[in-house]
Each structure stands twice: as structure tokens, then as C-alpha cells.
Design an enzyme around this catalytic site. Structure first.
Site, mmCIF file in Angstrom:
data_model
loop_
_atom_site.group_PDB
_atom_site.id
_atom_site.type_symbol
_atom_site.label_atom_id
_atom_site.label_comp_id
_atom_site.label_asym_id
_atom_site.label_seq_id
_atom_site.Cartn_x
_atom_site.Cartn_y
_atom_site.Cartn_z
ATOM 1 N N GLY A 51 -17.179 12.642 -79.063
ATOM 2 C CA GLY A 51 -18.035 12.873 -78.265
ATOM 3 C C GLY A 51 -19.375 12.504 -78.458
ATOM 4 N N ALA A 52 -19.919 11.767 -79.401
ATOM 5 C CA ALA A 52 -21.092 11.582 -80.159
ATOM 6 C C ALA A 52 -22.122 10.703 -79.449
ATOM 7 C CB ALA A 52 -21.138 11.484 -81.594
ATOM 8 N N ILE A 56 -25.095 16.806 -76.486
ATOM 9 C CA ILE A 56 -25.201 17.713 -77.573
ATOM 10 C C ILE A 56 -24.753 16.743 -78.867
ATOM 11 C CG2 ILE A 56 -24.381 19.716 -78.522
ATOM 12 C CD1 ILE A 56 -24.149 20.906 -75.531
ATOM 13 N N TYR A 217 -10.994 24.517 -67.393
ATOM 14 C CA TYR A 217 -11.994 24.362 -68.413
ATOM 15 C C TYR A 217 -12.131 25.707 -69.377
ATOM 16 C CZ TYR A 217 -16.691 23.461 -70.228
ATOM 17 O OH TYR A 217 -17.754 23.377 -71.208
#
Ligand SMILES: NC(=O)c1ccc[n+]([C@@H]2O[C@H](COP(=O)([O-])OP(=O)(O)OC[C@H]3O[C@@H](n4cnc5c(N)ncnc54)[C@H](OP(=O)(O)O)[C@@H]3O)[C@@H](O)[C@H]2O)c1
Length: 339
Positions: A51-52, A56, A217
Site C-alpha cells: 500500500g505504498a 503513510i 476494522y
């Protein structure tokens, strides 16, 4: 009830009190923000960040690229990831940044990604399990797992298991400290129980209610911490120089709100109090490079310091059970098991 000037005076006072309170909170947040001060270089080190392409994960990738590492951006959207790669290369001056396709919501994609890494990368020093989504309505993937649970937890569980052999080989060959970092969240404190019979929320009583997506979540983020603890435990018994830690990045203004109108509203209202993505990446970067945590494992971090996770997140019996159930749910084959 009060004559006008008096109520107006009260209103003014109330506004002043609220503003002072906001200022105090802001000052407290500013003073407690963790910052990674290490100047350590990462030349010759291979790093995977899931998830780059944004938020973040992107800031973490940019920082680690600036330290000279070989950075693999593990992302599901190749177009977005390719734009991010160009930006990181330009800002860091490091051309050793590459994109590989990884959709954590597909076990086949996770296996394909791992196969690609194992075939093409001779070593792996850092695995940063950062990708995540939150607050999405309940939905099921082609693997029959709940989407948030799979994207945030099951996908990373499988990925880490598949890459463990390479990381252990790297640690042994190079006599180097190898690190696994799981980005979790303090929202895990709100998760009060873990139903191993229904980890995918098929029968959950809150299904369909407003709270259901947030409960899922929180559960996925609790699983990130329990997974870190159990993996660290297994590796310690194995006597390897691999550390595993998890962290809360803080409340960070990213694209995270796009999955849920409540998170999106909270982000907009909370803007003055939220960290920037660069600030939100500090604890991940700290765990990736700081010498003082080279031998620290099985811990939960916040603001570049060890923090205490929820009681449930410290339950080693739960962590063991979660590992076993997860092996079954991701269909971990005997040739994929390291332990
Ligand atoms: N922001 C906060 O306040 C906060 C607080 C606590 C914890 N966290 C955690 O921090 C991490 C990073 O979040 P962020 O704030 O940077 O959010 P973000 O800006 O939304 O970034 C999330 C990243 O995860 C990727 N992702 C989501 N599902 C995926 C899947 N199935 N397969 C592959 N990639 C997937 C997204 O890819 P796409 O761009 O393709 O969607 C994106 O690259 C998450 O684990 C989150 O739970 C954030």
C-alpha cells in the site's frame, strides 16, 4: 433567560474556553509527536512496503528510498503506483525503486506476488505490512473472506508466511538484523472480543448496523497486533535475528477516509489535530531503521516509543489460536509453512 449582553458575554466566554482547549490539545499533540532521528543508510537493503502508492506508505517509501534502499512498492493499482514511483525517484534521487502488483484482497494475487519476489529477489531485509482500508461496508472477496479482514490482516498473514524463508535466509547469510513491521491502529482498543468461529463476520449480530464496518476494522487491526506477537514468539524460539513489531501511526490526514463517510467526516473536522502523512510515517520509519530497536521484538509502538496495546492484544493464547485459524482460512499449504 438572561438579558442579551449577559448571554452574549457567556457565548464569547464559551468560544474562548473552546479555543483555549483546542490550543492545549494541539500543543499536547505537537509535543508528543514521535520523530525518527536516525540517519541510518539502507544501501544494499531490500524493502517491501504494501500500500505504498499513497498516504503513510508513500511517505515511508520516500524516506527509505532517500536512505539508499531498494524499494518494492507492493500495490494493487499499477497506474497509481507507477506515478508514485516516478515521484519518489525524482525526490529521492534513488532509481532503485520498483512496482510490483499486490492485491491483498486476493489470495492468488498474494501468492503470485510472493512467487515473483522469491524468483527475482535474492534477499529481503524489511517487510512493511502497511496497506489497509477501513469503514467499508461488509463485502466478501473471491476467497470468501471479509474484504477488510483480508486486505488488512489475512492477506498480510499469508504474504509474511510466504516471504519468511527469504527473510530468514537473508538474516543468516548476512548476519543482519531483518525486520517485519505491521501497521495497526489504536482502534484495536475498541475490539472487546474475538470470535474465532466467525472471524469473517458472517453471523455477527451487528451485521447491517452502522457500527459493523468499524467493528470489522478494529478486529482486523487487533489481529495485526496478535499476529506480530505470535510471529515474534515463533521466530524467537527458532533463534533467528528477525524482529516483528506493530504500531499505531497516529491520526493522520490521508486518503483513508475515502472508504467511509464517517472516517471522511472525522478527517475533515479533525484536520487541525491530524498528523501529516510524513508525520504519520515516523514510527514506521523508526522501526525500520533505528539501531536502538534492532533487538526489540513483539512490541507495540506509538510515536516512536513502546506503548501498551489493549488487554486482548496481549493475550498470547488468543494469538496462538488466531495463527492456527488463519492458516486454515488462507489455506496455507504444507510447503508454504515455515514452522
Ligand atoms: N490515517 C490514519 O489516521 C490511520 C490511523 C491508524 C492506522 N492507520 C493505518 O495506516 C495504514 C495506511 O493507511 P493510510 O492512512 O496511509 O491510508 P491510505 O492513504 O488510504 O492508504 C492505504 C493504502 O493501502 C492500499 N490498500 C488498501 N486495500 C488494499 C488491498 N486490498 N491490496 C493492496 N493495497 C491495498 C491502498 O491502495 P489504493 O490506493 O489502491 O486504494 C493505499 O495504497 C493502514 O493500515 C491504516 O489502517 C491509519
Amino acid at each position: 433567560m438572561f438579558p442579551f449582553p449577559f448571554s452574549a458575554f457567556n457565548f464569547q466566554n464559551s468560544v474562548i474556553v473552546i479555543l483555549i482547549l483546542m490550543l492545549i490539545i494541539k500543543l499536547y499533540i505537537e509535543c508528543t509527536k514521535g520523530v525518527c532521528k536516525s540517519t541510518k543508510r539502507l544501501d544494499g537493503k531490500t524493502i517491501i512496503i504494501t500500500g505504498a502508492n499513497t498516504g503513510i506508505g508513500k511517505e515511508t517509501a520516500l524516506d527509505l528510498a532517500s536512505r539508499g534502499g531498494r524499494i518494492i512498492l507492493a500495490c494493487r493499482d499499477l497506474k497509481k503506483a507507477s506515478l508514485t514511483k516516478d515521484d519518489i525517484v525524482q525526490k529521492s534521487g534513488n532509481c532503485n525503486v520498483l512496482v510490483k502488483k499486490l492485491d491483498l484482497a486476493s489470495l492468488a494475487s498474494v501468492r503470485q506476488f510472493a512467487k515473483d519476489v522469491l524468483e527475482n529477489e535474492p534477499k529481503l531485509h524489511l517487510l512493511i505490512n502497511n496497506a489497509g482500508c477501513g469503514g467499508n461496508n461488509k463485502q466478501y472477496t473471491q476467497d470468501g473472506l471479509e474484504n477488510q479482514m483480508q486486505s488488512n490482516y489475512f492477506g498480510h498473514f499469508l504474504l509474511t508466511n510466504l516471504l519468511l524463508g527469504l527473510m530468514i535466509k537473508t538474516a543468516e547469510n548476512e548476519q543482519e538484523n531483518v525486520r517485519i513491521i505491521n501497521v495497526s491502529s489504536d482502534i484495536s482498543y475498541f475490539c472487546r472480543s474475538l470470535n474465532f468461529e466467525d472471524l469473517n463476520f458472517v453471523q455477527d449480530r451487528t451485521a447491517g448496523t452502522f457500527l459493523a464496518p468499524y467493528k470489522i476494522y478494529g478486529t482486523s487491526k487487533l489481529c495485526n497486533i496478535l499476529f506480530s506477537m505470535e510471529l515474534a514468539n515463533k521466530l524467537e524460539h527458532h533463534g533467528n535475528a528477525i524482529t516483528v513489531n506493530s504500531l499505531h501511526p497516529g491520526s493522520v490526514y490521508t486518503e483513508f477516509g475515502r472508504f467511509s463517510s464517517m472516517f471522511s467526516a472525522m478527517m475533515i473536522i479533525g484536520i487541525p489535530f491530524l498528523k501529516t502523512p510524513k508525520e504519520g510515517a515516523q514510527t514506521t520509519i523508526y522501526l525500520a531503521v533505528a539501531d536502538e530497536v534492532a533487538n526489540v521484538t513483539a512490541q507495540y509502538f506509538r510515536d516512536c516509543k513502546i506503548a501498551t496495546p489493549s488487554k486482548l492484544a496481549q493475550d498470547s493464547g488468543m494469538a496462538k489460536k488466531l495463527w492456527d485459524v488463519s492458516e486454515t482460512l488462507v489455506h496455507l499449504q504444507s510447503n508454504e509453512k515455515f514452522f
